[in-house]
Design an enzyme around this catalytic site. Structure first.
Site, mmCIF file in Angstrom:
data_model
loop_
_atom_site.group_PDB
_atom_site.id
_atom_site.type_symbol
_atom_site.label_atom_id
_atom_site.label_comp_id
_atom_site.label_asym_id
_atom_site.label_seq_id
_atom_site.Cartn_x
_atom_site.Cartn_y
_atom_site.Cartn_z
ATOM 1 N N THR A 135 0.819 -1.227 -0.040
ATOM 2 C CA THR A 135 -0.216 0.172 0.053
ATOM 3 C C THR A 135 0.729 1.244 -0.174
ATOM 4 O O THR A 135 2.021 1.130 0.439
ATOM 5 C CB THR A 135 -1.152 -0.329 0.838
ATOM 6 O OG1 THR A 135 -1.376 -1.613 1.317
ATOM 7 C CG2 THR A 135 -2.007 1.803 1.115
ATOM 8 N N ARG B 269 -13.044 -8.306 -2.785
ATOM 9 C CA ARG B 269 -12.504 -7.527 -1.078
ATOM 10 C C ARG B 269 -11.805 -6.110 -0.242
ATOM 11 O O ARG B 269 -11.125 -5.962 -1.411
ATOM 12 C CB ARG B 269 -10.592 -8.695 -0.641
ATOM 13 C CG ARG B 269 -10.189 -7.903 0.517
ATOM 14 C CD ARG B 269 -9.323 -7.967 0.963
ATOM 15 N NE ARG B 269 -8.576 -7.083 1.975
ATOM 16 C CZ ARG B 269 -7.624 -6.417 1.875
ATOM 17 N NH1 ARG B 269 -7.104 -5.781 1.318
ATOM 18 N NH2 ARG B 269 -6.555 -5.894 3.367
ATOM 19 N N GLY C 225 -9.684 -3.829 1.238
ATOM 20 C CA GLY C 225 -8.924 -3.177 2.899
ATOM 21 C C GLY C 225 -9.503 -1.865 3.660
ATOM 22 O O GLY C 225 -10.114 -1.802 3.392
ATOM 23 N N ASP C 226 -8.787 -1.705 3.798
ATOM 24 C CA ASP C 226 -8.627 -0.552 5.022
ATOM 25 C C ASP C 226 -8.459 0.914 4.318
ATOM 26 O O ASP C 226 -8.810 1.818 4.422
ATOM 27 C CB ASP C 226 -8.088 -0.152 6.489
ATOM 28 C CG ASP C 226 -5.969 -0.683 6.372
ATOM 29 O OD1 ASP C 226 -6.038 -1.108 4.476
ATOM 30 O OD2 ASP C 226 -6.109 -0.350 6.596
ATOM 31 N N THR D 132 -0.547 1.078 7.056
ATOM 32 C CA THR D 132 -0.881 0.023 6.005
ATOM 33 C C THR D 132 -0.200 -1.504 6.685
ATOM 34 O O THR D 132 0.135 -1.667 7.703
ATOM 35 C CB THR D 132 1.339 0.144 5.595
ATOM 36 O OG1 THR D 132 2.103 -0.159 6.511
ATOM 37 C CG2 THR D 132 0.354 1.400 4.654
ATOM 38 N N GLY D 133 -0.557 -2.588 5.430
ATOM 39 C CA GLY D 133 -0.483 -3.551 6.525
ATOM 40 C C GLY D 133 -2.740 -4.707 5.800
ATOM 41 O O GLY D 133 -2.732 -4.717 4.881
#
Ligand code: GLY
Length: 326
Positions: free
Chosen positions: A165, A193, A195-196, A216-217
């Site tokens: 990211t 999907r 993510g954040d 990130t992650g």
């Protein structure tokens, strides 16, 4: 003026810093920096060159937040457009909405004249082909893409180790704070999907009165913990940026079950202080930092904090398994 970006933001931070020095607003400077990262095919988790999903398609998420109006724009699961950060900004400026996804996001991107393009770089296509050939059984190959994907999703945890990211946090000369994110998300993710990165409050949040945070992650963790909003709220309640990040890490310790992996929390306050913590990170995790007066952005190591024992089912698989021969 200050800019923080994660390891993947290297290609963009000089542009963001230069624009801020030239007196440009943070929104413009952050968008321009993120676009540079989106264009870099060597960044395997953002824009063109990002990892594909389980079906071999690149789906992009991005967001931008203006900390002075608390307006946001975000797109998710967007296919076929090169600069999701700019489309996110168009969402903020041209729609009464804050986030659009999938076909609607692509329709909007077309409507605003966003630049279309093939996102799947040759190295990503080859890596996905290698994965498909070695991991997808013959019965499923015979009916592909209609095979059940749930088991493949569980077994194909993020092939990227320790970096993913891009996130940018910037405070401009007017003290306005901006947060921007962009990602292709997990490699081999379940189609659709999110993510954040497009979820304001999880992957990013900015409030010029207090500060900003971006992560990130494993977005699955920051979505559950509401991490970015939490950090800014903790600062609003009187904590320093140091303590606010610590408290957000403590929130993560309450997560039980689900995916427990690594997250890097990047945060700034409105007085130019910052903290970057790599939760369950690995030595060498770093970020980029620039503030006015510095000639060049500099790389700094993130603090490492462990919140859990390694759980075997959450260990990322080595990308080398799928990139051999590419
Ligand atoms: N943090 C990016 C993602 O989870 O997709």
């Amino acid at each position: 003026m200050i800019v923080i970006t994660n390891n993947e933001g290297k290609a963009g931070i000089p542009v963001t810093a230069r624009l801020l020095e030239a007196g440009k607003p943070g929104l413009e400077a952050v968008e321009a920096g993120v676009r540079m990262v989106e264009s870099d095919p060597e960044v395997r988790t953002v824009g063109h060159g990002g990892w594909p999903n389980l079906l071999g398609e690149v789906e992009l998420d991005a967001s931008i937040m203006c900390g002075s109006t608390l307006r946001t724009g975000a797109v998710g699961a967007l296919k076929g457009y090169l600069h999701p950060i700019s489309i996110a900004r168009e969402v903020m400026e041209r729609l009464p909405h804050e986030i659009i996804v999938g076909e609607g996001a692509a329709r909007f991107a077309h409507e605003v004249g966003a630049e279309a393009g093939d996102l799947l770089a040759d190295h990503s296509r080859q890596a996905w082909n290698n994965w498909y050939a070695s991991e997808v059984n013959q019965a499923d190959q015979d009916i592909w893409p209609n095979a059940a994907l749930i088991d493949y999703c569980h077994n194909a945890v993020d092939p990227e180790i320790g970096k993913d990211t891009t996130v940018f946090l910037a405070q401009d000369e007017h003290m306005d704070i901006t947060a921007g994110t962009s990602t292709s998300g997990w490699g081999w993710k379940y189609p659709g999907r999110l993510g954040d990165s497009p979820i304001i409050g999880a992957g990013s949040y900015a409030d010029s009165r207090y500060g900003a945070c971006a992560c990130t992650g494993a977005g699955e963790m920051t979505i559950r913990a509401g991490t970015a909003r939490a950090v800014v709220l903790y600062m609003k309640m009187g904590m320093s940026v140091q303590d606010a990040v610590e408290e957000a890490v403590n929130d993560m310790r309450a997560l039980k079950g689900g995916l427990i992996s690594r997250v890097t929390i990047h945060a700034i306050d409105n007085a130019g202080n910052h903290r970057v913590v790599a939760v369950n990170g690995i030595p060498g995790n770093f970020y980029w930092y620039w503030k006015s007066g510095m000639e060049q952005p500099e790389a700094r190591f993130a603090e490492l904090i462990q919140i859990t024992e390694d759980q075997p089912q959450n260990k990322p698989i080595a990308m080398s398994v799928y990139t051999q021969g590419t």
